[in-house]
Scaffold this active site. Structure first.
Site, PDB file in Angstrom:
ATOM      1  N   GLY A  80       0.833  -1.214   0.000  1.00 22.51           N
ATOM      2  CA  GLY A  80       0.000   0.000   0.000  1.00 22.51           C
ATOM      3  C   GLY A  80       0.858   1.251   0.000  1.00 22.51           C
ATOM      4  N   ARG A 128       1.279  -4.850  -5.578  1.00 15.69           N
ATOM      5  CA  ARG A 128       1.350  -6.124  -4.876  1.00 15.69           C
ATOM      6  C   ARG A 128       1.841  -7.126  -5.926  1.00 15.69           C
ATOM      7  NH1 ARG A 128      -2.823  -3.426  -1.760  1.00 15.69           N
ATOM      8  NH2 ARG A 128      -1.769  -3.198   0.247  1.00 15.69           N
ATOM      9  N   CYS A 129       2.657  -8.046  -5.511  1.00 17.30           N
ATOM     10  CA  CYS A 129       3.289  -8.947  -6.477  1.00 17.30           C
ATOM     11  C   CYS A 129       3.189 -10.387  -5.964  1.00 17.30           C
ATOM     12  CB  CYS A 129       4.748  -8.523  -6.677  1.00 17.30           C
ATOM     13  SG  CYS A 129       5.680  -9.604  -7.782  1.00 17.30           S
ATOM     14  N   ASP A 156       4.371  -4.701   6.323  1.00 17.63           N
ATOM     15  CA  ASP A 156       4.979  -5.970   6.752  1.00 17.63           C
ATOM     16  C   ASP A 156       4.923  -7.060   5.694  1.00 17.63           C
ATOM     17  OD1 ASP A 156       2.319  -6.417   7.080  1.00 17.63           O
ATOM     18  OD2 ASP A 156       2.425  -6.936   9.204  1.00 17.63           O
ATOM     19  N   THR A 168       3.544   2.864   5.994  1.00 17.45           N
ATOM     20  CA  THR A 168       2.118   2.525   5.847  1.00 17.45           C
ATOM     21  C   THR A 168       1.313   3.533   6.660  1.00 17.45           C
ATOM     22  OG1 THR A 168       0.401   1.025   6.671  1.00 17.45           O
ATOM     23  CG2 THR A 168       2.594   0.646   7.525  1.00 17.45           C
ATOM     24  N   ILE A 169       0.196   3.975   6.106  1.00 11.91           N
ATOM     25  CA  ILE A 169      -0.585   4.989   6.827  1.00 11.91           C
ATOM     26  C   ILE A 169      -1.203   4.422   8.106  1.00 11.91           C
ATOM     27  CG2 ILE A 169      -1.120   6.360   4.765  1.00 11.91           C
ATOM     28  CD1 ILE A 169      -4.007   5.169   4.962  1.00 11.91           C
ATOM     29  N   ASP A 170      -1.283   3.085   8.207  1.00 14.89           N
ATOM     30  CA  ASP A 170      -1.999   2.472   9.340  1.00 14.89           C
ATOM     31  C   ASP A 170      -1.196   2.446  10.647  1.00 14.89           C
ATOM     32  OD1 ASP A 170      -4.024   2.007   7.590  1.00 14.89           O
ATOM     33  OD2 ASP A 170      -3.635  -0.131   7.339  1.00 14.89           O
ATOM     34  N   ASP A 178       0.602   0.168  11.692  1.00 14.87           N
ATOM     35  CA  ASP A 178       0.288  -1.129  12.317  1.00 14.87           C
ATOM     36  C   ASP A 178       1.498  -2.070  12.355  1.00 14.87           C
ATOM     37  OD1 ASP A 178       0.470  -1.540   9.608  1.00 14.87           O
ATOM     38  OD2 ASP A 178      -1.404  -2.647   9.411  1.00 14.87           O
ATOM     39  N   ARG A 232     -27.117  16.482  13.482  1.00 17.63           N
ATOM     40  CA  ARG A 232     -27.042  15.094  13.024  1.00 17.63           C
ATOM     41  C   ARG A 232     -25.994  14.307  13.795  1.00 17.63           C
ATOM     42  NH1 ARG A 232     -26.905  16.653   6.770  1.00 17.63           N
ATOM     43  NH2 ARG A 232     -29.134  16.577   6.361  1.00 17.63           N
ATOM     44  N   MET A 238      -9.467   4.702   7.582  1.00 18.79           N
ATOM     45  CA  MET A 238      -8.697   3.515   7.214  1.00 18.79           C
ATOM     46  C   MET A 238      -8.051   2.855   8.433  1.00 18.79           C
ATOM     47  SD  MET A 238      -7.092   3.953   3.483  1.00 18.79           S
ATOM     48  CE  MET A 238      -8.114   3.330   2.158  1.00 18.79           C
ATOM     49  N   GLY A 239      -7.631   1.626   8.260  1.00 18.75           N
ATOM     50  CA  GLY A 239      -7.009   0.851   9.332  1.00 18.75           C
ATOM     51  C   GLY A 239      -7.642  -0.524   9.364  1.00 18.75           C
ATOM     52  N   ARG A 240      -7.097  -1.422   8.560  1.00 19.85           N
ATOM     53  CA  ARG A 240      -7.701  -2.747   8.451  1.00 19.85           C
ATOM     54  C   ARG A 240      -7.439  -3.593   9.701  1.00 19.85           C
ATOM     55  NH1 ARG A 240      -5.217  -5.291   3.472  1.00 19.85           N
ATOM     56  NH2 ARG A 240      -3.893  -3.495   3.749  1.00 19.85           N
ATOM     57  N   HIS A 261     -25.673  16.916  18.241  1.00 23.87           N
ATOM     58  CA  HIS A 261     -24.818  16.475  17.116  1.00 23.87           C
ATOM     59  C   HIS A 261     -23.683  15.617  17.653  1.00 23.87           C
ATOM     60  CE1 HIS A 261     -22.711  20.112  18.489  1.00 23.87           C
ATOM     61  NE2 HIS A 261     -21.616  19.487  18.075  1.00 23.87           N
ATOM     62  N   GLU A 290     -12.000   0.903   9.532  1.00 18.13           N
ATOM     63  CA  GLU A 290     -12.298  -0.014   8.433  1.00 18.13           C
ATOM     64  C   GLU A 290     -12.326  -1.475   8.937  1.00 18.13           C
ATOM     65  OE1 GLU A 290      -8.875   0.343   5.987  1.00 18.13           O
ATOM     66  OE2 GLU A 290      -9.870  -0.406   4.203  1.00 18.13           O
ATOM     67  N   ARG A 326      -4.824   8.279   1.718  1.00 15.20           N
ATOM     68  CA  ARG A 326      -3.505   7.809   1.290  1.00 15.20           C
ATOM     69  C   ARG A 326      -2.697   8.880   0.560  1.00 15.20           C
ATOM     70  NH1 ARG A 326      -2.314   2.790   1.716  1.00 15.20           N
ATOM     71  NH2 ARG A 326      -3.888   1.179   1.888  1.00 15.20           N
TER      72      ARG A 326
HETATM   73  P1  ADP Z   1       2.346  -4.226   2.599  1.00 16.43           P
HETATM   74  O1  ADP Z   1       3.811  -4.272   2.315  1.00 16.43           O
HETATM   75  O2  ADP Z   1       1.790  -2.857   2.526  1.00 16.43           O
HETATM   76  O3  ADP Z   1       2.001  -4.977   3.864  1.00 16.43           O
HETATM   77  P2  ADP Z   1       1.354  -6.493   1.035  1.00 16.43           P
HETATM   78  O4  ADP Z   1       1.011  -7.322   2.222  1.00 16.43           O
HETATM   79  O5  ADP Z   1       0.405  -6.479  -0.093  1.00 16.43           O
HETATM   80  O6  ADP Z   1       1.607  -4.956   1.402  1.00 16.43           O
HETATM   81  O7  ADP Z   1       2.781  -7.018   0.512  1.00 16.43           O
HETATM   82  C1  ADP Z   1       3.412  -6.403  -0.581  1.00 16.43           C
HETATM   83  C2  ADP Z   1       4.180  -7.431  -1.383  1.00 16.43           C
HETATM   84  O8  ADP Z   1       5.192  -8.036  -0.558  1.00 16.43           O
HETATM   85  C3  ADP Z   1       3.384  -8.612  -1.897  1.00 16.43           C
HETATM   86  O9  ADP Z   1       2.645  -8.351  -3.058  1.00 16.43           O
HETATM   87  C4  ADP Z   1       4.488  -9.621  -2.159  1.00 16.43           C
HETATM   88  O10 ADP Z   1       5.207  -9.318  -3.334  1.00 16.43           O
HETATM   89  C5  ADP Z   1       5.400  -9.383  -0.973  1.00 16.43           C
HETATM   90  N1  ADP Z   1       5.014 -10.329   0.077  1.00 16.43           N
HETATM   91  C6  ADP Z   1       3.929 -10.283   0.881  1.00 16.43           C
HETATM   92  N2  ADP Z   1       3.865 -11.358   1.690  1.00 16.43           N
HETATM   93  C7  ADP Z   1       4.920 -12.114   1.392  1.00 16.43           C
HETATM   94  C8  ADP Z   1       5.423 -13.363   1.881  1.00 16.43           C
HETATM   95  N3  ADP Z   1       4.790 -14.062   2.832  1.00 16.43           N
HETATM   96  N4  ADP Z   1       6.557 -13.834   1.331  1.00 16.43           N
HETATM   97  C9  ADP Z   1       7.209 -13.163   0.382  1.00 16.43           C
HETATM   98  N5  ADP Z   1       6.789 -11.979  -0.130  1.00 16.43           N
HETATM   99  C10 ADP Z   1       5.661 -11.456   0.361  1.00 16.43           C
END
Ligand code: ADP
Length: 326
Positions: free
Chosen positions: A11, A72-73, A103, A125-127, A129, A162, A169-171, A217, A224, A259
């Site tokens: 994110g 995301r990958c 994370d 991350t904005i959260d 967390d 009202r 936000m904040g999952r 009010h 979230e 964001r």
């Molecule tokens: P954030 O970094 O904001 O927490 P994501 O959880 O979507 O966002 O993770 C971002 C990217 O980090 C993923 O799309 C993936 O490429 C990689 N990633 C996430 N989890 C794992 C994992 N368990 N092992 C290896 N790479 C990971």
């Protein structure tokens, strides 16, 4: 360590650009070369990589988003994807990488380190967390955006007598909710951390106890994560509150505006500090580390140890919020 790569992943968060700038300029100042890797770990699979000069990061410190784009990958989670990334690093002469993200991104950095490409991660991350740091890049800007929007909402909420239910936000964590809830004088703050205490029923009771003919009010802040977990969305919450209290209630979901925007001083400075330290660690031959802040000092931990840490629940802030919001 002659050449380092830098990427943003997961994110996006305001201040990521300031971190890219700090990493780039610090590495160049330490006589290393820098390569920008685009769209998170994807760039290592698609070879979307550029050589960076000091001017590649000119005029970005005040810009939201990330000039490297983020993604995301999922292909990077299996070991074959990571090994493909390692091969790209070998081909490109990348000796180490600074990964800027949450994370999930830390896990990608850990896997790359374990396969022979030293990585240091920066929490963005904005959260807010992430347990291994008191502060994540983007949190301050996002809170201020939410606060400004809530202040505007409060004007119209008050004029019409009202109740506004504002979803922020904040999952997984209610940091934005608790901070902006206090800053905007919310009557109740519903988050995952306070599920047992700040229930919908308790929020309704607080409104009923507080309302008078003259004071009618209210702002209810909900995270979230809370609406997702309880499966009661902000609109349904508003209907429930209106039915129980007789106060006209409307839901506002602030969403992705939180964001964006120009990063605050705090985020620019935090990004500059962590970017500098991340490069310093790579230069010292460290790897598989995540940098962060603890009690105003810059610290670093092994990534798995950081991922195992537990964030505190903001109990003190919730106690204060409850005490002063009536
Ligand atoms: P954030 O970094 O904001 O927490 P994501 O959880 O979507 O966002 O993770 C971002 C990217 O980090 C993923 O799309 C993936 O490429 C990689 N990633 C996430 N989890 C794992 C994992 N368990 N092992 C290896 N790479 C990971």
């Amino acid at each position: 360590m002659k050449t380092i790569g830098v990427l943003t992943s997961g994110g996006d968060a305001p201040g990521m650009n300031a971190a890219i700038r700090s990493v780039t300029r610090t590495a160049l100042a330490m006589d290393m070369s820098v390569k920008g890797i685009y769209r998170g770990f994807n760039g290592l699979l698609t070879n979307h990589i550029d050589d960076f000069s000091p001017r590649s990061v000119s005029n970005i410190i005040g810009r939201g988003g990330t000039i490297l784009y983020t993604a995301r990958c999922p292909e990077f989670i299996p070991i074959e994807g990571v090994r493909k990334g390692v091969q790209t690093c070998k081909n490109e002469g990348i000796d180490g990488i600074v990964v800027i993200g949450g994370d999930g991104s830390f896990r990608g950095a850990r896997d790359l380190s374990n396969e022979g490409v030293p990585c240091v991660a920066i929490p963005a991350t904005i959260d807010n967390d992430i347990a291994s740091t008191n502060y994540t890049i983007g949190f301050d800007t996002a809170m201020n955006t939410a606060m400004e929007l809530m202040d505007k909402l409060r004007d119209t909420t008050q004029s019409h007598d009202r109740c506004s239910i504002v979803e922020v936000m904040g999952r997984r964590a209610g940091y934005i909710a608790i901070h902006t809830g206090i800053a905007c004088g919310a009557n109740s703050i519903l988050t995952l951390e306070t599920k047992d205490d700040y229930t919908i029923d308790n929020a309704i009771k607080r409104i009923i106890n507080t309302k008078t003919n003259r004071y009618r009010h209210f702002i209810i802040v909900v995270s979230e994560g809370y609406t997702a977990e309880t499966k009661v969305d902000a609109n349904s919450l508003a209907k429930k509150i209106e039915a129980a209290t007789g106060i006209e209630s409307r839901a506002t979901i602030l969403g992705h505006v939180q964001r964006g925007g120009t990063p605050s001083v705090r985020d620019r400075v935090a990004a500059s500090q962590l970017g500098y330290r991340a490069v310093e660690l790579l230069k010292e031959g460290k790897e598989n580390r995540v940098v962060g802040f603890m009690k105003n000092s810059i610290v670093d931990y092994e990534i798995n140890a950081a991922l195992d840490m537990k964030k505190d629940n903001n109990d003190e802030l919730f106690k204060i919020a409850k005490t002063i919001s009536f």
